[in-house]
Design an enzyme around this catalytic site. Structure first.
Site, PDB file in Angstrom:
ATOM      1  N   ASN A 294      64.605   7.673  -2.476  1.00 16.38           N
ATOM      2  CA  ASN A 294      65.233   6.683  -3.350  1.00 16.38           C
ATOM      3  C   ASN A 294      66.748   6.787  -3.159  1.00 16.38           C
ATOM      4  O   ASN A 294      67.374   7.705  -3.664  1.00 16.38           O
ATOM      5  CB  ASN A 294      64.840   6.980  -4.810  1.00 16.38           C
TER       6      ASN A 294
ATOM      7  N   LYS B 223      68.993   4.935  -4.299  1.00 20.54           N
ATOM      8  CA  LYS B 223      69.716   4.439  -5.486  1.00 20.54           C
ATOM      9  C   LYS B 223      70.843   3.479  -5.050  1.00 20.54           C
ATOM     10  O   LYS B 223      70.686   2.761  -4.074  1.00 20.54           O
ATOM     11  CB  LYS B 223      70.249   5.608  -6.311  1.00 20.54           C
TER      12      LYS B 223
ATOM     13  N   HIS C 143      61.627   3.575 -12.972  1.00 15.09           N
ATOM     14  CA  HIS C 143      62.430   4.783 -12.757  1.00 15.09           C
ATOM     15  C   HIS C 143      63.168   5.111 -14.063  1.00 15.09           C
ATOM     16  O   HIS C 143      63.553   4.206 -14.811  1.00 15.09           O
ATOM     17  CB  HIS C 143      63.426   4.543 -11.616  1.00 15.09           C
TER      18      HIS C 143
ATOM     19  N   GLU D  70      66.094   5.874 -14.661  1.00  9.19           N
ATOM     20  CA  GLU D  70      67.405   5.220 -14.803  1.00  9.19           C
ATOM     21  C   GLU D  70      67.231   3.778 -15.272  1.00  9.19           C
ATOM     22  O   GLU D  70      68.044   3.249 -16.021  1.00  9.19           O
ATOM     23  CB  GLU D  70      68.187   5.317 -13.476  1.00  9.19           C
TER      24      GLU D  70
ATOM     25  N   GLU E 179      58.496  12.376 -12.861  1.00 12.71           N
ATOM     26  CA  GLU E 179      59.907  12.730 -12.732  1.00 12.71           C
ATOM     27  C   GLU E 179      60.470  13.137 -14.092  1.00 12.71           C
ATOM     28  O   GLU E 179      60.898  12.264 -14.877  1.00 12.71           O
ATOM     29  CB  GLU E 179      60.702  11.542 -12.192  1.00 12.71           C
TER      30      GLU E 179
ATOM     31  N   GLY F  16      68.651  14.577 -10.595  1.00 19.38           N
ATOM     32  CA  GLY F  16      70.077  14.645 -10.262  1.00 19.38           C
ATOM     33  C   GLY F  16      70.814  15.806 -10.900  1.00 19.38           C
ATOM     34  O   GLY F  16      72.040  15.848 -10.886  1.00 19.38           O
TER      35      GLY F  16
ATOM     36  N   SER G  34      65.332  16.648  -8.387  1.00 19.88           N
ATOM     37  CA  SER G  34      66.051  17.719  -7.681  1.00 19.88           C
ATOM     38  C   SER G  34      65.199  18.398  -6.609  1.00 19.88           C
ATOM     39  O   SER G  34      65.263  19.614  -6.432  1.00 19.88           O
ATOM     40  CB  SER G  34      66.608  18.746  -8.676  1.00 19.88           C
TER      41      SER G  34
HETATM   42  C1  PEP Z   1      65.159  10.185  -8.329  1.00 15.20           C
HETATM   43  O1  PEP Z   1      66.130   9.520  -8.588  1.00 15.20           O
HETATM   44  O2  PEP Z   1      64.055   9.646  -8.273  1.00 15.20           O
HETATM   45  C2  PEP Z   1      65.330  11.606  -8.092  1.00 15.20           C
HETATM   46  C3  PEP Z   1      64.284  12.349  -8.124  1.00 15.20           C
HETATM   47  O3  PEP Z   1      66.625  12.042  -7.882  1.00 15.20           O
HETATM   48  P1  PEP Z   1      67.064  13.528  -7.413  1.00 15.20           P
HETATM   49  O4  PEP Z   1      66.143  13.939  -6.303  1.00 15.20           O
HETATM   50  O5  PEP Z   1      68.477  13.380  -6.975  1.00 15.20           O
HETATM   51  O6  PEP Z   1      66.917  14.419  -8.609  1.00 15.20           O
END
Ligand code: PEP
Length: 252
Positions: free
Chosen positions: A9, A11, A95, A97, A167, A173, A213
């Site tokens: 992803n 973003k 997601h 976000e 997630e 992040g 992460s």
């Molecule tokens: C994500 O945005 O789906 C995600 C898992 O981000 P990160 O790997 O940076 O934590």
């Protein structure tokens, strides 16, 4: 045996030249990784060019969001049909976000899933609890609410065309990934929920990715859990080296 799936992803990152540079590096490095499904989800502005670049490779194209209407006066939105036109096969829906910054609800997630399925796209549906919800022992309650709302009125056959991404919001992040045991616990809960809400076959067939992460260093332990079928990767998907290592860990 469920085929593992690693999705990147990107973003709101990468201009056209930057996207091309990354995807060309991925293309070169992915030659030996045919037994894991690899998806890249660039921003809308680079979908088309990235799609052309990955044609004929083991990579598939995904979008990061979609609207449920097919066309019309919906300024700023993109339809499932438009994503198909840009050669997308996948779309990330719900997601954290989108849920927390843009206030997307389970009902909207449900409409998006149904529209995506109608256009033969594979939804990657994200669920996950916030830190305060985990600390209040509400993880399972939050996840089951998101599953119930997001998958309302869907049938088993439709469910089996969907990928779920667990997630935890506190892991996205932040550099603080869930431990493999924490991930496995929630993945097993989700699988059980699928068995109860649909049937045994649906629970056994559906792929559940972990996201939050994920790095080249921690991916093997996370993906090695019995109910973890891959990863949705944010930050570490922006560099070919780290993303390729994660794919490699899933392919072994
Ligand atoms: C994500 O945005 O789906 C995600 C898992 O981000 P990160 O790997 O940076 O934590």
């Amino acid at each position: 045996m469920r085929r593992r799936i690693i999705a990147g992803n990107w973003k709101m990152n990468k201009t056209i030249p930057e996207a091309l540079e990354l995807v060309r590096e991925l293309r070169l490095g992915l030659k030996d990784c045919a037994n894991v499904e690899v998806v890249v989800c660039p921003p809308f502005t680079t979908l088309s060019i990235v799609g052309q670049e990955i044609e004929g490779t083991a990579m598939s194209l995904g979008a990061q969001n979609v609207f449920w209407e097919e066309k019309g006066a919906y300024t700023g939105e993109i339809s499932p049909h438009m994503l198909r036109d840009a050669h997308c096969r996948y779309v990330i829906i719900g997601h954290s976000e989108r849920r927390h910054i843009f206030r997307e609800t389970d009902e909207q997630v449900n409409r998006k899933i149904r529209a995506a399925l109608g256009a033969e796209l594979t939804p990657i549906v994200c669920v996950g609890e916030r830190l305060e919800e985990r600390q209040a022992n509400k993880t399972f309650e939050v996840i089951s609410g998101q599953l119930r709302g997001g998958f309302a009125s869907l049938q088993s056959a439709e469910m089996q065309r969907i990928v779920i991404a667990y997630e935890p919001v506190w892991a996205i992040g932040t550099g603080q990934n869930a431990t493999p045991a924490q991930a496995q616990e929630v993945h097993a809960f989700i699988r059980n929920w699928l068995v109860k809400a649909f049937d045994k076959d649906t629970g056994a067939a559906m792929r559940i990715q972990y996201g939050g992460s994920v790095t080249a260093e921690n991916s093997a332990a996370l993906i090695g859990q019995p109910d973890v079928d891959g990863a949705l990767v944010g930050g570490a998907s922006l560099k070919a080296e780290s993303f390729l290592k994660i794919v490699q860990a899933a392919a072994c």
